[in-house]
Design an enzyme around this catalytic site. Structure first.
Site, PDB file in Angstrom:
ATOM      1  CB  ILE A 627      -2.575   5.349  -5.735  1.00  0.00           C
ATOM      2  CG1 ILE A 627      -2.070   4.053  -5.102  1.00  0.00           C
ATOM      3  CG2 ILE A 627      -3.021   5.126  -7.153  1.00  0.00           C
ATOM      4  CD1 ILE A 627      -3.106   2.957  -5.040  1.00  0.00           C
ATOM      5  N   GLY A 633       7.219   3.125   1.736  1.00  0.00           N
ATOM      6  CA  GLY A 633       7.513   3.612   0.393  1.00  0.00           C
ATOM      7  C   GLY A 633       6.219   3.913  -0.337  1.00  0.00           C
ATOM      8  CB  VAL A 635       0.696   2.778  -2.108  1.00  0.00           C
ATOM      9  CG1 VAL A 635      -0.299   1.698  -2.468  1.00  0.00           C
ATOM     10  CG2 VAL A 635       1.147   2.624  -0.673  1.00  0.00           C
ATOM     11  CG  ASP A 746      -4.495   1.130  13.352  1.00  0.00           C
ATOM     12  OD1 ASP A 746      -5.260   1.981  13.854  1.00  0.00           O
ATOM     13  OD2 ASP A 746      -3.587   1.428  12.560  1.00  0.00           O
TER      14      ASP A 746
END
Ligand code: ACK
Length: 988
Positions: A627, A633, A635, A746
């Protein structure tokens, strides 16, 4: 005309300069398929130019290897209203759905040409027309569709020509979805001085690849720049599917995470994505075995591709022996067999064999033979002989044998047995002993019955004992009245198996025991049997026994009940003790408030992972599709089925291959963080896979992805109450984090995930503390990356990250939500944002944003962090607004959603007029140096700059074309902002 000729000469001479540095046509990368490369065309290109005279002209030049290059040039900068078209020949589309056009060109800087203002241009237009065959070469221009206006990053001047400076521009454009057999490209010049040096048209594909032993064919990328093409792989030779192999081909021609795999067949092993046959002397028995292995001890293979090895002579393998186990032999015989006779029992004792044959499964069997004295004739012992613990498969080196016949010769053999004994049974595996049993008393009489009962007599009869152990010389009957003391018994002796008992009292119950006698003495008395003299008696064995059994049962039940009570008591005690200790030990609980523990404070971060994240077995996880791409890496989405739980959808973050230990720990640190949280508005961790590869983090699946994308996709579709609901959820999650003393650093809509019920959850707890991966991260003067637009000033300037700086970011998220995913501060540069904030400017209310919400945003953006509300207060305020929807009615009304000039002042400076003046505007776009030029030219208000064009700017003395472009594009923004506004021009 003289000027033109000069320019053309200059162009051509510059090309020569360029071509000296222009590399020859490169061999295309494996993921590109060329449809047209003008540099590799032999002879003339002969594209169609219109007008045929005075417009585009084909010019042939030589590169440094003396290979001719075809270029097209045009340079009508002095004449107005140019419309020069150049069309390629028909280009076959092939398998392409989306094509890429790479254009290399040079362009003359208009500012460096005297007297061309108004006619000279610095762009050209790129068009295409789809067609099924080459019959539309002369199709009308209006049928072409525009791909883009192409501008030069670099333009050259007379000085560059003099210096022979190479200013070659490379621009790539893409277009799709194509559906016809081919297409034409066209270049429209509207008055620029331009040379097309090369045109390269190609499409992208994911090249043939082998992953996890599955081969994936050349695959043309999808039509969309974001589409992934799912491709099924086929197993390479000598391999078979373990799980359906699939892979996704990304739009950039790169393969994404492989799913499923093939395994080499037995007899083959994996070598660099191939299955290679096992050599002689090697074997591989299962597809799941790692690789070919050397034949184990005492075995061999004579052919390549062996799936097992044959045993050497005299060595064997049992059916259950794994192929990796050495071949083995039957054991040697046990030794030191010692017998010890006790009447009719024998105790046999021996030592283990000297050789176990190389196996661990040694047991012993006992063979018993009864032999006739003084002859060699023996026969197997009867079934009545008893062995303790057992006769076969003995693990111990001792057995006792009972119920042998007295005075009888026996031979006992002890066999050592292992898993391969049956392949070669031989007497060498046994040791034997011969012995004679002693005299023994008879065994017990088992059953006594009565008949012919009268008032004073009864007749008893019984069976011979099972083991008389010699000749029975006599039976003895002992009896007494049931109600009397046992010691007042009477005895009757008889040589037969019956006795008449006389002189009994009428209507009285008697208890009888019988025993036998041989030369070796008396056997034991039988169990009691009860008969009465008043009726026909039945053996009382049942009665006497059953009351005993009943008693035993009752006693047993009481004991069991007591045991249950004791165990429950001990268990509950231990549990309460355990939970107390647990709480006591829980190191992230302080005075009832859970405190977040930074996994990097652990000496061994693996310990933190073990403590906070559950290890999940990969067999419980099914990866379904990719997705997105994360920092470490792919997902993926998939399913998780834990034992005893229902299957759920999950998101799976993978760690790509080739990581370092530090990267592995960084990746897993996110799990150690999320694993400490338990809140409906914080992404929930299901667990981690660390014991096999790929390493994964499994979280709940959020169907609607990240909040910023979700809002952009659903622009204008939600009610204000729904939006406030979203904000309330995020605030609640943040309150939980701040209560745990966790600072997110964040917080932004891109780091919030949305599920199918519109529930928002704070996510991205990974390395966001360090923010190396943050797409918005910009390096600050003090080092480290910071997402400037979302970050509080004190965090930007001196890295003071606190829950109060999270509150600032939360205000920005509020603004993002209320503007449906608009970019905060639009296209202002990070530097301009920092400056504007410093000067007290704040984002204006988004369109239709309730004033109360904008007021809350402004409070989150208070310069002094102590003045900002706490998350608990924000939650309360939002709750109040939700309860009184009328308070959400008042909106800023006229505010623009995307107008950079309507930046507000901070609340403390609310009284200051906030409509940007020309000076403010120039400051915002970073071109303050032209303040004087504008003043002198009489541009005093924002409105007055709206009709400006290139010419006006040039007249004002602003000649730098990049600055001209920046000013005019900002003017365009101002214009669109004004259209958005309704009445007031002064948002507060
Ligand atoms: O914006 P998105 O659709 O949402 O694309 C990114 C992508 O993976 C890379 O991070 C999506 N993503 C991450 N975690 C989850 C999750 N738990 N559920 C659904 N999508 C997720 C994210």
């Amino acid at each position: 005309m003289a000027l033109m000729a000069g320019i053309i000469y200059a162009l051509t001479s510059l090309f020569l300069g360029i071509c000296a540095g222009l590399s020859a046509p490169r061999s295309p990368p494996a993921n590109e398929v060329t449809l047209l490369d003008s540099r590799s065309v032999q002879g003339e290109l002969a594209w169609v130019a219109s007008p045929t005279e005075g417009g585009w002209e084909e010019v042939s030049i030589m590169d440094e290897k003396n290979i001719p290059i075809r270029t097209y040039q045009v340079c009508n900068v002095m004449e107005p209203s140019q419309n020069n078209w150049l069309r390629t020949h028909w280009i076959q589309r092939g398998a392409a759905q989306r094509i890429y056009i790479e254009i290399k060109f040079t362009l003359r800087d208009c500012n460096s040409l005297p007297g061309v203002i108004g006619t000279c241009k610095e762009t050209f237009n790129l068009y295409y027309l789809e067609s099924d065959s080459d019959n539309e070469r002369y199709a009308h221009e209006s049928r072409f569709s525009k791909i883009d206006t192409v501008a030069a990053d670099e333009s050259f001047t007379q000085v560059d020509i003099g210096d022979r400076i190479m200013k070659l521009n490379t621009e790539v454009r893409d277009v799709g979805v194509l559906s016809r057999a081919g297409f034409y490209l066209a270049f429209q010049d509207v008055g620029a001085c331009i040379a097309l040096v090369s045109v390269h048209v190609f499409y992208k594909k994911c090249p043939l690849a082998v992953r996890n032993l599955a081969q994936f064919p050349d695959t043309v990328t999808g039509a969309d720049t974001s589409s992934l093409v799912e491709v099924r792989g086929s197993c390479v030779d000598h391999s078979e599917e373990q799980e359906v192999p699939k892979m996704y081909c990304g739009a950039d021609g790169e393969w994404l995470v492989p799913i499923g795999n093939c395994l080499c067949n037995p007899g083959y092993e994996e070598r660099i994505e191939q299955c290679q046959v096992c050599k002689v002397g090697y074997y591989r028995s299962l597809s799941s075995d790692v690789g070919c292995r050397k034949c184990p001890l005492h075995s061999y293979s004579v052919k390549e591709g062996a799936t097992s090895c044959d045993c050497d002579k005299g060595y064997y393998r049992s059916e259950t022996d794994p192929a990796a186990m050495p071949c083995t032999r039957p054991p040697s015989a046990p030794h030191n067999l010692i017998s010890n006779v006790n009447e009719t029992s024998v105790l046999l004792d021996w030592s283990p064999p000297l050789s176990s044959g190389g196996r661990q499964d040694l047991t012993y069997n006992v063979v018993c033979k009864q032999c006739v004295r003084d002859t060699q004739r023996c026969s197997p012992c009867g079934d009545d002989v008893r062995y303790s613990p057992q006769r076969l498969s003995l693990r111990s080196t001792r057995v006792s044998v009972h119920q042998l016949q007295a005075h009888t010769n026996y031979t006992f053999q002890i066999w050592a047995i292992n898993g391969v004994s049956k392949h070669n049974p031989s007497p060498e595996q046994a040791v034997s002993v011969t012995l004679t049993t002693n005299q023994a008393a008879p065994s017990m009489v088992m059953s006594v019955q009565s008949k012919d009962i009268t008032r004073h007599t009864l007749a008893l009869f019984w069976d011979q004992p099972e083991k008389p152990n010699g000749v029975i010389l006599e039976y003895e009957v002992k009896y007494y009245e049931k109600d009397q003391n046992e010691r007042s018994y009477r005895i009757v002796k008889t040589t037969s198996r019956n006795a008449d008992i006389k002189d009994l009292t009428p209507l009285t119950s008697y208890v009888f025991h019988v025993r036998a006698r041989t030369a070796a003495g008396y056997g034991d008395f039988s169990a009691p049997f009860e008969f009465s003299t008043n009726t026909v008696a039945a053996p009382v064995v049942g009665g006497v026994m059953s009351s005993a059994v009943l008693l035993l049962l009752v006693a047993g039940c009481v004991v069991v009940l007591l045991l249950i009570l004791i165990i429950t008591f001990i268990f509950t005690k231990r549990r309460s003790k355990y939970s107390k200790t647990k709480q006591g030990e829980d190191k992230n609980v302080q005075q009832g408030v859970r405190i977040y523990v930074d996994p990097f404070t652990y000496e061994d971060p693996n310990q933190a992972i073990r403590e906070f994240a559950k290890e999940i077995n990969t067999s419980c996880i099914k990866i379904e599709k990719v997705i997105g791409i994360g920092e470490f890496g792919e997902v993926c989405s998939g399913r998780l089925k834990l034992p005893g739980k229902r299957e759920i959808c999950v998101a799976i973050k993978t760690l790509k291959a080739g990581f370092t230990e530090q990267q592995r720990l960084d990746f897993l640190s996110e799990a150690s963080v999320i694993g400490q949280f338990d809140h409906p508005n914080i992404i929930h961790l299901e667990g981690v896979v660390t014991k096999c590869k790929p390493v994964m983090i499994i979280t709940e699946y959020m169907e609607n992805g990240s909040l910023d994308m979700f809002l952009r996709k659903n622009d204008g579709r939600f009610t204000v109450i729904q939006l406030v609901g979203i904000l309330r959820g995020i605030a609640s999650g943040m309150k939980y984090l701040s209560d745990m003393s966790y600072v997110h650093r964040d917080l932004a809509a891109r780091n919030i995930l949305v599920n199918s019920n519109l529930v928002c959850k704070v996510s991205d707890f990974g390395m966001s503390r360090v923010l190396e991966d943050e797409p918005e991260g910009a390096y600050t003067t003090r080092g480290g990356k910071i997402p400037i637009r979302w970050t509080a000033p004190e965090a930007i300037t001196y890295r003071k990250f606190t829950s109060a700086s999270d509150v600032w970011s939360y205000g920005i998220v509020m603004w993002e939500v209320m503007s449906y995913g608009e970019r905060p501060y639009w296209d202002m540069s990070n530097q301009d944002v920092i400056k504007a904030i410093e000067e007290g400017y704040r984002l204006p209310p988004p369109m239709e944003c309730p004033l109360a919400l904008h007021q809350l945003m402004l409070e989150c953006w208070m310069r002094e962090r102590a003045d900002r509300p706490k998350f608990s207060q924000i939650v309360n305020m939002l709750d109040k607004l939700i309860r009184n929807p009328a308070t959400l009615k008042r909106t800023a009304g006229d505010a623009s959603r995307s107008h950079p000039s309507t930046i507000n002042h901070a609340p403390s400076e609310c009284s200051a007029p906030s409509l940007a003046s020309v000076d403010d505007w120039l400051k915002l776009i970073g071109l303050e140096q032209y303040r004087e030029n504008f003043n002198t030219a009489g541009y005093s208000s924002i409105e007055s700059v709206i009709p400006m064009n290139h010419e006006d700017l040039a007249k004002m003395g602003i000649s730098c074309s990049a600055h001209q472009r920046k000013i005019l594009s900002s003017v365009e923004d101002l214009l669109s902002g004004m259209h958005h506004r309704q009445d007031s021009k002064v948002p507060v």
